[in-house]
Write an enzyme that holds these catalytic residues in place. Structure first.
Site, PDB file in Angstrom:
ATOM      1  N   PHE A 388       0.530 -21.223  34.130  1.00  0.00           N
ATOM      2  CA  PHE A 388       0.754 -20.802  32.738  1.00  0.00           C
ATOM      3  C   PHE A 388       0.888 -19.282  32.592  1.00  0.00           C
ATOM      4  O   PHE A 388       0.755 -18.543  33.548  1.00  0.00           O
ATOM      5  CB  PHE A 388      -0.192 -21.468  31.744  1.00  0.00           C
ATOM      6  CG  PHE A 388      -1.665 -21.146  31.766  1.00  0.00           C
ATOM      7  CD1 PHE A 388      -2.199 -20.121  32.498  1.00  0.00           C
ATOM      8  CD2 PHE A 388      -2.528 -21.912  30.975  1.00  0.00           C
ATOM      9  CE1 PHE A 388      -3.554 -19.843  32.462  1.00  0.00           C
ATOM     10  CE2 PHE A 388      -3.889 -21.641  30.925  1.00  0.00           C
ATOM     11  CZ  PHE A 388      -4.392 -20.608  31.667  1.00  0.00           C
ATOM     12  N   GLU A 389       1.273 -18.885  31.404  1.00  0.00           N
ATOM     13  CA  GLU A 389       1.624 -17.492  31.079  1.00  0.00           C
ATOM     14  C   GLU A 389       2.727 -16.946  31.988  1.00  0.00           C
ATOM     15  O   GLU A 389       2.735 -15.773  32.345  1.00  0.00           O
ATOM     16  CB  GLU A 389       0.387 -16.593  31.105  1.00  0.00           C
ATOM     17  CG  GLU A 389      -0.575 -16.932  29.969  1.00  0.00           C
ATOM     18  CD  GLU A 389      -1.346 -15.757  29.431  1.00  0.00           C
ATOM     19  OE1 GLU A 389      -2.230 -15.267  30.140  1.00  0.00           O
ATOM     20  OE2 GLU A 389      -1.053 -15.327  28.317  1.00  0.00           O
ATOM     21  N   GLY A 390       3.678 -17.836  32.328  1.00  0.00           N
ATOM     22  CA  GLY A 390       4.788 -17.486  33.210  1.00  0.00           C
ATOM     23  C   GLY A 390       4.459 -17.940  34.625  1.00  0.00           C
ATOM     24  O   GLY A 390       3.500 -17.435  35.222  1.00  0.00           O
TER      25      GLY A 390
END
Ligand code: MYA
Length: 571
Positions: A388-390
């Site tokens: 997550f978060e890229g």
């Protein structure tokens, strides 16, 4: 306010030392308050939080959330003028680090609320929006979430399909669905990204960011069943004909993609500090295990291969602490462009955390694998950080391409200036100076302590290699570099190690200046181990620039798609 990014300079071969020296400590005025907050958080977790039960029940008890609200943990980054604690970026990261070490599900809940949920209001909100939302978000009366991801838009965030149609009175009507939204089950305020332009073939859609309150037309799906961070709430969010007032547009209409990216830039630092907290927690567990567990008549910590694991875990965690707080310190000092630095912190943090937790589990061996002990839970909790978060894959591409943008632009400008030498004189002379320096010798690091000369030389040498590689691939491939992911990965890997080396050197220099060489012995040793490791990785990466099997690998993967999977069997 400084616009430059240390890392973007490195891609030119420049070492902008003023951006990383001296190592910045949190302001003295903040330290006492921060210590008090950390103590309260530790005490609260010890007395009130049963993380194994939160994981089993996949739910955070109301009382725990209420207790965290009382401690001010929902308003850490909200300025005091809006009712929050008003911590700096470093202060906030330090508390997230502490909470993540105690319970990653809770760190994700707090992070989704602050690092990304309400961050857009802080960064882009009007005074009116701030006054309307921040005081209630700071107390936790309202909980925030960040609603970007959709079924067809994960890494490719600009592909979102949620629409916001402007009405005659200036308000918008929102329709669409988001998935995997942290805090989705109970958040009351969402930062939502939606298209506000018609779909047109070949034209990038305009995206606008909105602050949307839970109300008629906003529904959440059930909590997802997850591998880890099971206590945190992750749900779908649906928007059906939701009326959003014109006053709830966040930033400029049509500039919402930038809002999303800027929010994620700071969010990624929260993740890195969380990963650091988990590393420190498992290191402590691993050391206790090394002392208690005996084999062949001695504590297992006396065996060389266990010592080796501990030393590597220590050095990697040290480098993670250095990159994370170097970056938060830069932002606190007014740094504006830290997108590459924060992406590096996220990638390096999540990968270090995964390795460190995995090694701690290995040291605990059979015990580590069993559900009654915390290791397997922490391994499950650590896994999502790589996603997550890229995802780390898209962020490696981002690090490389963003870093190459400056040198790429310069090459294009120089080509243009050669056609108009009079107008382009300044540009040509800058370019000539850079080239002369590259030919005569590399950029130098001068502000490190002499004890770290060896480490500084490794840094200088590979900065030069990075700039050379960037220059070569850009001249050879130009825009095609956008499709060359193997090259992007190698470039990003070099950038990640170089940033971590710089961070270790500046922090260790500070420690030596403060406490002398003997007083800073542990920092010097950890930096030495880390730079040794990083130097070996850098040498391998540079060697792979000219000698690699990229094409063979692509061919094998393509053939495997045709075969539909692995085609061999012994019988
Ligand atoms: S939230 C969801 C996370 N999602 C993502 O991170 C999405 C990843 N994708 C992207 O970032 C973008 O789509 C990429 C660009 C990078 C791939 N800063 O043409 P472009 C500008 C500033 O390259 P695309 C979640 O997971 C760029 O310069 N600007 O765009 C919650 C250009 O500007 P201009 C940027 O090819 C988890 C424009 O945008 C940036 O479409 C919960 C277009 O660029 C940037 N970074 O794709 C977390 N990037 O037009 C809780 C691009 O002016 C945390 N631009 O030239 C908990 C913490 C605790 C954890 C504890 C655990 C232990």
């Amino acid at each position: 306010m400084r616009e430059q990014s240390f890392m973007k300079g490195l891609f030119f071969g420049d070492i902008e030392e003023d951006l990383v020296f001296p190592w910045r400590e949190p302001a003295a005025a903040e330290i006492a308050g921060l210590q008090t907050m950390l103590d309260s958080v530790r005490r609260f977790f010890e007395e009130k939080v049963d993380s194994a039960d939160i994981d089993r029940q996949a739910r955070i008890p109301e009382g725990v959330l209420a207790g965290l609200k009382e401690l001010g943990c929902f308003g850490m980054i909200v300025p005091a003028s809006y009712g929050g604690v008003g911590l700096s970026n470093t202060g906030y990261a330090r508390v997230v680090q502490e909470v993540a070490g105690l319970d990653p599900s809770l760190a994700v809940t707090l992070g989704a609320h602050q690092s990304i949920g309400l961050k857009g209001i802080l960064l882009f909100g009007t005074e009116e929006q701030k006054r309307q939302y921040l005081p209630r978000l700071a107390t936790g009366e309202l909980v925030a979430a960040f609603a970007l991801t959709e079924p067809g838009a994960g890494s490719d965030a600009a592909a979102i399909q949620t629409r916001a149609d402007k009405q005659a009175d200036g308000s918008y009507v929102l329709n669409g669905s988001k998935i995997w939204i942290s805090n989705g089950g109970f958040a009351s305020v969402f930062t939502v990204f939606a298209r506000t332009s018609r779909s047109e073939e070949g034209v990038k859609p305009k995206i606008t960011a909105f602050v949307v309150e839970r109300g008629p037309g906003v529904t959440s799906g059930p909590n997802e069943h997850k591998l880890g961070i099971r206590g945190s709430s992750t749900t779908e969010i649906h928007f059906e004909n939701v009326r959003v007032p014109a006053g709830n547009v966040l930033g400029e209409a049509g500039r919402g993609f930038k809002v999303a990216m800027e929010v994620l830039n700071s969010g990624r630092l929260g993740l890195a500090s969380g990963a650091l907290g988990l590393c420190k927690r498992v290191l402590k567990l691993a050391v206790e295990r090394c002392q208690e567990r005996r084999a062949f008549g001695r504590p297992i910590g006396e065996f060389g291969l266990i010592k080796d694991k501990i030393a590597t875990m220590m050095a990697d965690t040290w480098a993670l602490e250095c990159v994370t707080y170097l970056t938060t310190g830069m932002i606190d000092a007014g740094g504006r462009d830290y997108s590459v630095e924060s992406a590096i912190c996220k990638v390096y943090g999540s990968e270090t955390c995964w390795r460190v937790v995995n090694e701690a589990l290995q040291i605990a061996a059979g015990t580590g694998y069993m559900a009654g002990y915390p290791y397997e839970r922490m391994l499950r909790d650590a896994r999502v950080n790589l996603i997550f978060e890229g995802t780390n894959e898209i962020l490696r591409a981002f690090i490389a391409l963003s870093g190459m943008q400056g040198p790429g632009r310069e090459l294009a400008d120089v080509a243009r200036a050669m056609r108009e030498p009079i107008k382009g004189f300044g540009l040509l002379s800058d370019f000539a100076i850079r080239k002369a320096r590259a030919t005569l010798g590399r950029a130098r690091m001068t502000r490190h302590h002499p004890v770290l000369n060896r480490e500084a030389v490794v840094f200088e040498e590979y900065v030069q290699q990075l700039a050379r590689e960037v220059d070569q691939v850009l001249r050879k491939h130009g825009r095609d570099i956008a499709e060359m992911q193997y090259t992007q990965k190698r470039t990003a890997d070099m950038a990640i190690d170089l940033y971590a080396i710089a961070a270790c050197i500046t922090r260790t220099t500070r420690a030596i200046e403060r406490r002398g060489e003997e007083g800073a012995r542990r920092e010097i040793d950890l930096t030495s181990i880390f730079v040794g490791e990083a130097g070996r990785r850098l040498a391998q990466t540079v060697a792979a620039v000219d000698k690699n099997d990229d094409e063979l690998r692509k061919a094998v993967a393509s053939k495997t798609y045709v075969d539909g999977g692995y085609p061999f069997d012994v019988v």
